[in-house]
Motif scaffolding. Sequence first.
Motif, mmCIF file in Angstrom:
data_model
loop_
_atom_site.group_PDB
_atom_site.id
_atom_site.type_symbol
_atom_site.label_atom_id
_atom_site.label_comp_id
_atom_site.label_asym_id
_atom_site.label_seq_id
_atom_site.Cartn_x
_atom_site.Cartn_y
_atom_site.Cartn_z
ATOM 1 N N LEU B 115 0.855 -1.182 0.000
ATOM 2 C CA LEU B 115 0.000 0.000 0.000
ATOM 3 C C LEU B 115 0.890 1.230 0.000
ATOM 4 O O LEU B 115 1.896 1.272 0.710
ATOM 5 C CB LEU B 115 -0.908 0.007 1.231
ATOM 6 N N PRO B 116 0.532 2.214 -0.799
ATOM 7 C CA PRO B 116 1.376 3.400 -0.858
ATOM 8 C C PRO B 116 1.192 4.315 0.355
ATOM 9 O O PRO B 116 0.074 4.551 0.811
ATOM 10 C CB PRO B 116 0.902 4.102 -2.138
ATOM 11 N N ARG B 343 -6.354 3.709 3.980
ATOM 12 C CA ARG B 343 -6.703 4.323 2.696
ATOM 13 C C ARG B 343 -6.168 5.740 2.526
ATOM 14 O O ARG B 343 -5.631 6.061 1.475
ATOM 15 C CB ARG B 343 -8.214 4.287 2.474
ATOM 16 N N PRO B 344 -6.306 6.610 3.507
ATOM 17 C CA PRO B 344 -5.864 7.997 3.276
ATOM 18 C C PRO B 344 -4.381 8.237 3.540
ATOM 19 O O PRO B 344 -3.968 9.391 3.635
ATOM 20 C CB PRO B 344 -6.732 8.804 4.253
ATOM 21 N N ASP B 357 5.831 6.028 -12.198
ATOM 22 C CA ASP B 357 5.806 7.166 -11.264
ATOM 23 C C ASP B 357 4.507 7.976 -11.350
ATOM 24 O O ASP B 357 4.513 9.200 -11.532
ATOM 25 C CB ASP B 357 7.020 8.089 -11.494
ATOM 26 N N VAL B 358 3.408 7.271 -11.230
ATOM 27 C CA VAL B 358 2.107 7.938 -11.256
ATOM 28 C C VAL B 358 1.683 8.247 -9.824
ATOM 29 O O VAL B 358 1.668 7.360 -8.964
ATOM 30 C CB VAL B 358 1.034 7.053 -11.929
ATOM 31 N N LYS B 359 1.375 9.514 -9.587
ATOM 32 C CA LYS B 359 1.057 9.939 -8.229
ATOM 33 C C LYS B 359 -0.427 9.788 -7.903
ATOM 34 O O LYS B 359 -1.285 9.840 -8.788
ATOM 35 C CB LYS B 359 1.483 11.393 -8.046
ATOM 36 N N PHE B 360 -0.674 9.631 -6.615
ATOM 37 C CA PHE B 360 -2.043 9.444 -6.120
ATOM 38 C C PHE B 360 -2.961 10.557 -6.604
ATOM 39 O O PHE B 360 -4.102 10.318 -6.997
ATOM 40 C CB PHE B 360 -2.004 9.399 -4.591
ATOM 41 N N GLY B 361 -2.470 11.813 -6.584
ATOM 42 C CA GLY B 361 -3.295 12.945 -6.981
ATOM 43 C C GLY B 361 -3.843 12.822 -8.395
ATOM 44 O O GLY B 361 -4.981 13.203 -8.667
ATOM 45 N N VAL B 392 -4.351 -0.045 -5.987
ATOM 46 C CA VAL B 392 -5.401 0.763 -6.602
ATOM 47 C C VAL B 392 -6.779 0.154 -6.311
ATOM 48 O O VAL B 392 -7.750 0.863 -6.076
ATOM 49 C CB VAL B 392 -5.117 0.861 -8.125
ATOM 50 N N GLU B 393 -6.825 -1.174 -6.293
ATOM 51 C CA GLU B 393 -8.098 -1.821 -5.982
ATOM 52 C C GLU B 393 -8.541 -1.474 -4.558
ATOM 53 O O GLU B 393 -9.703 -1.170 -4.312
ATOM 54 C CB GLU B 393 -7.994 -3.336 -6.163
#
Lengths: 375, 422, 82
Positions: B115-116, B343-344, B357-361, B392-393
């Motif tokens: 988890l990120p 989650r947050p 390198d795709v960010k959560f935002g 992501v799920e």
Amino acid sequence: MRAGAYDVVIVGAGIVGAACAWACASEGLRVAVIEADIIGGGATGAGMGHLVVMDDSKAQFALTRYSRSLWQQLVTELPGDVEYESCGTIWVAADQEEMEAVRQKKEFYETRGVPAEMLDAKALRMAEPNLREGLAGGLRVPGDAVIYAPCAARFFIERAQSRGAELYLPRVVTGITAEGVRLNDGTVIAAHRVVNAAGTWSPMLTPGIEVKKRKGHLVITERYAGFVKHQLVELGYLKSAHSMTTESVAFNVQPRRTGQMLIGSSRQFDMEGKGVDANILRRMLGRAAEFLPGVNRLSAIRSWTGFRAATPDKLPLIGPWPGHENLFLATGHEGLGITTSLGTAKLLVDQLLRRTSEIPIAPYLPSRVPESVHA
Amino acid sequence: MNNSRRSFDVLVVGAGPAGIAAACCAAQAGVRVGIVDNNARPGGQIWRGETQDSNVADAADWLRKLASSRAEILAPMEVFAQPEAGRLTATSSDGVCELGYKKLILCTGARERFLPFPGWTLPNVMGAGGLQAVVKSGMDIAGKKVILAGSGPLLLAVGAHLRAHGADVRTIAEQAPWSRLIRFGMALASRGRKISQALQLKKRLSRIAFRAGCWVVAAEGDGKVESVTLRTVHKTWREPCDYLACGFHLVPNTELASLLGCELRGGFVRTDEFQQSSVSGIYCAGEPTGIGGLELSIAEGQIAGFAAAGQRERAQEYFGEQKSQRRFSMALERAFMLRDELRPLASAETIVCRCEDVKFGRLREQSSWRAAKLQTRCGMGPCQGRICGPAVEFLFGWKAESARPPIFPVAVESLAATACAE
Amino acid sequence: MPKAFSVTVNGAQVDATEDMTALAAILLSGTTTLRRSVSGEQRGALCGMGVCFECRVTINGEHHCRSCQIRCAQEMDIRTDE
């Protein structure tokens, strides 16, 4: 907004529908775009994303040249994720016979104002050291480019929205009527004009239009910056694009801004399944390796397929659909929808507003009687 | 590049406990069996580095059985495509190997769920199983300060293993609350074997701070992790470390099953009681059918092995064990369910997809997994979404799509070789 | 006992055996950053089992090799992509 308030409803948010939406909204028209899935989820997302001038026919040349110039005017405004790369195209000639064709091609381009440069065998090797030895030469078309098309489609939609267009997504159009469009939940979205820009799905909404699915395969590699510097296409590409009945492959490799290599191409008719065909993959990759032996050692991370919306004469359908006063088409772009999206949008708007276009519209009108494929 | 070709009555993919059991049973039934694995030696993740002389009794037993069976071990070899029904292609050190089969048993195991959170991409933040694997393959962990954080029984096993190799294991932070762990412990109590394993573990972990209801919220460091911020419902604090090993339980490796058209349900391969998937002749055993641990994997492997070899009566002998272990599997799932506070953790700037390198935002703006892939390239890198997909799920509820060849990156020439029909 | 030899990690000699992975040899050499991500971040190994592709390095000139899946061999030349 009150039902019936739209001037134009555009069905499909692929790059063609998105460009049409932007062009219509820019003219002050009240626009709705209805997309069944996601922005750029069809051929736009599956294809290679080249901006090329092609000379398969005079009409194709006119539309691609016009469209490419529109892209060039837009370059500074494109967001970074569109990944515009002005890498140019090299049409690769394998032997002297093809070099003769290169000479003719150069003349055709240059007399029509498109710069093109002959490369002899040595110059070709200098330009692209990873091409195999023994190739005769090629034609460099420096103004060609590649982009990442799904983000371009999204950018067009955002531009359209900033001028008041509304996006309905995901909403499925089940029918086009005299009043507008009907959605699968029974809702009717009323509009004075409807534009069918649904690509391979367009014949389902407008029976009778001659658009067939033409399947393609692509493979993308890991990042190898500089492995090739131009979009490389074999001169025989058009031969492959021409064969209407059989399946064909042709060498076409693109360097992406990421450093990845996109390897194509294949064409198959009468294939419904989305599955990756191992034999096509073998032939397509084998063809790429014939020209670019080092490609064999690159790591392939993904393969996929997609469907082009193909017409019998290789030209898109742009303009009113005869017999239906309110219905316009912007579909059938085969493998050139990314390039020709901007030109298509201009031509379509001119048709909607009954204006004269900058290039003759006749070859693209849905009412045309197809001329010979070899112009 | 050399291409070779082999054919088997029963081909097993994956040489962890389920695969080894399946191969042994199928071979016992007298058919021609092959077992493929992407590691050089059989054992899978859990028995990595174990040998026939291991003091881990199960491992030694089964590795001995496999070695004395007539099953052919094909390793290291990585399956990447199925050009046509009944034929897989795999990469090996000397080219592409075509593997023909009449029956196939998928024992592709599981991987850790990540988890990120801010800092999770720093060097020396690793998977718990990941760090263990690296230590098993020769890295020196002696004297290093290690914090384990995440969820699931693996954390404890890894903690014990690292400690045995001299690591200074500071804290084990299990996100599940004590209330759930106690319930799980009571379920264990009804199983002599599991409880004795648990007690042994506890002994090996004495004096290590084990915190339930505790989770990582950030990792900090310059160039590599130097400290970790942990949280419980009551407090938040920082602890120094050399390694942060984290994993949020396990997710099944179902890419090959997906590629072959096997139906998934709730993310797991659906099978009948003989472990046969929705595709006739393709069986599946072990973690891909449900995260259930070693004993369930072995039971399922035995059933699949005998069933695939046509000995359904012998397969049925293990139905009792399969059923009882499945209850354990359900208890496991309940106990280690992820808490909503996880989650947050990611901020807009936290990278979710490590390949691209795709960010959560940016992901937050998307409407679906497909839209995210197309607009941001999330999941489009070489790991093909194996790491960001489960994250992501959990974060957005988006489900991954079907798999396409190659299911692992391979040389272009290998992908091209997939169809060289004779 | 497995055979002992040395491999080269970014030009430095590291003692290794054939039971060791290239990743273990890199970490033993004191290197923690294996590659730069596409936006330039330093990255180390994550999963240790060949699925995450964070441990990609250049081995004997070949790019994008998963160091956790490759065993050390004599005269192996390993370069991290820092």
